[in-house]
Design a protein around this motif. Sequence first.
Motif, short mmCIF file in Angstrom:
data_model
loop_
_atom_site.label_atom_id
_atom_site.label_comp_id
_atom_site.label_asym_id
_atom_site.label_seq_id
_atom_site.Cartn_x
_atom_site.Cartn_y
_atom_site.Cartn_z
N VAL A 47 -7.81 2.21 -15.16
CA VAL A 47 -7.43 0.90 -14.84
C VAL A 47 -8.69 0.09 -15.48
O VAL A 47 -9.66 0.32 -16.08
CB VAL A 47 -7.50 0.37 -13.48
N SER A 51 -5.47 -4.82 -16.69
CA SER A 51 -4.35 -4.17 -15.76
C SER A 51 -4.23 -4.93 -14.52
O SER A 51 -3.36 -5.33 -14.15
CB SER A 51 -4.75 -2.78 -15.54
N PHE A 52 -5.63 -5.20 -14.02
CA PHE A 52 -5.62 -6.20 -12.49
C PHE A 52 -4.99 -7.53 -12.77
O PHE A 52 -4.02 -7.98 -12.31
CB PHE A 52 -6.77 -6.26 -12.38
N SER A 56 0.01 -6.80 -14.40
CA SER A 56 0.38 -6.77 -12.98
C SER A 56 1.56 -7.86 -12.88
O SER A 56 2.36 -7.86 -12.08
CB SER A 56 -0.58 -6.88 -11.81
N PHE A 112 -10.05 -1.79 -4.52
CA PHE A 112 -9.35 -0.54 -4.82
C PHE A 112 -8.43 -0.01 -3.47
O PHE A 112 -7.58 0.59 -3.62
CB PHE A 112 -10.05 0.61 -5.41
N THR A 116 -5.11 -3.43 -4.48
CA THR A 116 -4.21 -2.73 -5.41
C THR A 116 -2.66 -2.84 -4.72
O THR A 116 -2.18 -2.71 -5.82
CB THR A 116 -4.64 -1.03 -5.49
N ILE A 122 -1.19 -1.33 -11.14
CA ILE A 122 -2.16 -0.57 -10.68
C ILE A 122 -1.84 0.54 -9.84
O ILE A 122 -1.15 0.40 -8.88
CB ILE A 122 -3.29 -1.04 -9.92
N THR A 124 -1.72 3.29 -6.88
CA THR A 124 -2.36 3.16 -5.64
C THR A 124 -3.62 4.24 -5.55
O THR A 124 -3.73 5.00 -6.59
CB THR A 124 -1.58 3.92 -4.40
N PHE A 125 -4.45 3.91 -4.62
CA PHE A 125 -5.80 4.70 -4.38
C PHE A 125 -5.46 6.18 -4.71
O PHE A 125 -6.41 6.99 -5.49
CB PHE A 125 -6.40 4.29 -3.29
N LEU A 128 -4.75 7.57 -8.22
CA LEU A 128 -5.80 7.57 -9.50
C LEU A 128 -6.43 8.81 -9.48
O LEU A 128 -6.74 9.40 -8.41
CB LEU A 128 -6.72 6.45 -8.95
#
Length: 171
Positions: A47, A51-52, A56, A112, A116, A122, A124-125, A128
């Motif tokens: 990321v 990206s954020f 999105s 995060f 997210t 992004i 998901t946690f 990643l």
Amino acid sequence: MADKQKDQRQQEPQQSVLAKAMITGFTGGVLWSGLGAIAYYFNFTEVSSASFIFRSFWQTDWTGTWLAEILAVLIVGILSLGTALLYYLVLKKRNGIWPGVFFGLGLWAFVFLLLTPIFPAIPTFLELNSDTWVTTVCLFILYGVFIGYSISYEYREFNETLNSYSNEGRI
């Protein structure tokens, strides 16, 4: 020697601790998100700031360019003003490395784990990879320590200067 320091303090315009905290926030946001962009470029993380912020909401060609990344870094710098203000209001009197470390970890968890789901670009946690976890945790810790040390140092220095002025007046 004391007269020279006193003259130097009188020549320098006094800037409020809050103003210095805001400068620190912007600088920290740009510095550490810029390093995050470099980490993204070298595939240390999945990321990036762009990206954020951009990918999105817009799925266009320009969101994958360095222009988008630079704009996103500047936007993170602006958003970091709020983060610095939060640290200033809550933790400015805390000294040492640990308040900054925990502040950075808290920000990482907020971004995060809580944010997210709002950003569909992004993963998901749990999606990643471990490189992303380690890299981003380290960047957020460094950001928190940078913000924390800088704001606490300025607050302490400002108060010591005020105390030295009030002590000089009594002598």
